[in-house]
Design an enzyme around this catalytic site. Structure first.
Site, PDB file in Angstrom:
ATOM      1  N   GLU A  70     -32.322  40.476  43.556  1.00  0.00           N
ATOM      2  CA  GLU A  70     -33.194  40.004  42.675  1.00  0.00           C
ATOM      3  C   GLU A  70     -33.821  38.760  43.170  1.00  0.00           C
ATOM      4  O   GLU A  70     -35.270  38.796  43.742  1.00  0.00           O
ATOM      5  CB  GLU A  70     -33.034  40.438  41.267  1.00  0.00           C
ATOM      6  CG  GLU A  70     -33.386  39.459  40.449  1.00  0.00           C
ATOM      7  CD  GLU A  70     -32.528  38.937  39.170  1.00  0.00           C
ATOM      8  OE1 GLU A  70     -33.980  38.283  38.063  1.00  0.00           O
ATOM      9  OE2 GLU A  70     -31.513  39.409  38.540  1.00  0.00           O
ATOM     10  N   HIS A  89     -26.449  34.246  43.612  1.00  0.00           N
ATOM     11  CA  HIS A  89     -27.789  35.503  43.069  1.00  0.00           C
ATOM     12  C   HIS A  89     -28.139  34.321  42.484  1.00  0.00           C
ATOM     13  O   HIS A  89     -28.572  33.803  42.275  1.00  0.00           O
ATOM     14  CB  HIS A  89     -27.021  35.956  42.364  1.00  0.00           C
ATOM     15  CG  HIS A  89     -27.436  37.745  41.647  1.00  0.00           C
ATOM     16  ND1 HIS A  89     -28.460  37.903  40.255  1.00  0.00           N
ATOM     17  CD2 HIS A  89     -27.925  38.599  42.172  1.00  0.00           C
ATOM     18  CE1 HIS A  89     -29.018  38.290  40.439  1.00  0.00           C
ATOM     19  NE2 HIS A  89     -28.153  39.202  41.539  1.00  0.00           N
ATOM     20  N   HIS A 120     -26.686  30.011  41.575  1.00  0.00           N
ATOM     21  CA  HIS A 120     -26.815  30.920  41.485  1.00  0.00           C
ATOM     22  C   HIS A 120     -28.923  30.273  41.290  1.00  0.00           C
ATOM     23  O   HIS A 120     -28.523  29.201  40.913  1.00  0.00           O
ATOM     24  CB  HIS A 120     -26.772  31.180  39.710  1.00  0.00           C
ATOM     25  CG  HIS A 120     -27.632  32.480  39.214  1.00  0.00           C
ATOM     26  ND1 HIS A 120     -28.921  32.319  39.073  1.00  0.00           N
ATOM     27  CD2 HIS A 120     -27.160  34.383  38.772  1.00  0.00           C
ATOM     28  CE1 HIS A 120     -29.214  33.604  38.974  1.00  0.00           C
ATOM     29  NE2 HIS A 120     -27.803  34.430  38.955  1.00  0.00           N
TER      30      HIS A 120
END
Length: 221
Positions: A70, A89, A120
């Site tokens: 992503e 992520h 993150h």
């Protein structure tokens, strides 16, 4: 793990890791395979997906997930260690700029991410930072030599100045809180140095233990 007194050296095929390109989506339509230094070590049960760069002598422990499917790309510098259960992520279309290049996650050299930490993107972790057990860094810039203690949270777009100490369980979600942090205590500085010293030995040591060539089942050959 299953055991039998007649099989003192087995079973052997209980471990694997996955390295692969990100799946094509509307967010990331072009699959990109990770770029990993030959001197880095990937432990069993690790997962590394997408536009991820891992530099030399970095140790990736078991059950680490580095998923650039992503938010992307990720950069992990030299002599880093991602300990057991660390997760990386990032959010789509959320990046920061380092040296005129955009990243979802940028981790500089000699960073330690302790067991269970969550990193993150968008975020930037500068050199010699220690991120403690189950700590969270999200949407933040952590300055060089800082120490984020166990279960602390750093978020809200803050910039943590170099050499700052985030106490255990603290929630740093405003620049005012970030600016009020104290310097890293001497004992924590020494602890972080020792973690670095030990983990920098692991890539070469584990490579000898597991063998030069390994199939996806983990067997040395």
């Amino acid at each position: 793990m299953w055991s039998d007194p007649n099989h003192v050296n087995g079973p052997f095929n209980m471990y694997s890791y996955f390295i692969g390109s990100n799946p094509p989506t509307s967010v990331n339509p072009t699959p990109i395979f990770p770029k990993i230094s030959k001197s880095a070590f990937l432990s069993p049960f690790t997962c590394i997906i997408g536009d991820v760069t891992i530099r030399r002598n970095t140790f990736v422990a078991p059950f680490v997930s580095v998923r650039a499917d992503e938010g992307t790309p990720f950069h992990i510098g030299r002599n880093c260690n991602l300990q057991d259960g660390v997760i990386l992520h990032g959010l789509k279309n959320k990046q920061l700029e380092v040296d005129q290049k955009k990243y979802s996650i940028f981790i500089a050299d000699e960073v330690s991410c302790a067991h269970g930490a969550l990193i993150h993107g968008p975020c930037q972790i500068d050199r010699n930072v220690f991120i403690g057990f189950k700590a969270i860094v999200y949407h933040a810039h952590v300055g060089e030599g800082s120490f984020i203690a166990s279960e602390a949270v750093v978020t809200g777009g803050v910039t943590v100045k170099p050499g700052s100490f985030v106490p255990p369980g603290a929630h740093i979600d405003s620049q005012q809180k970030a600016d009020s942090l104290s310097p890293v205590p001497k004992d924590e500085v020494e602890f972080a140095k020792e973690v670095q010293r030990v983990n920098q030995e692991f890539p070469a040591a584990y490579s000898i233990l597991f063998g030069k060539n390994k199939c996806t089942c983990g067997l040395s050959c």
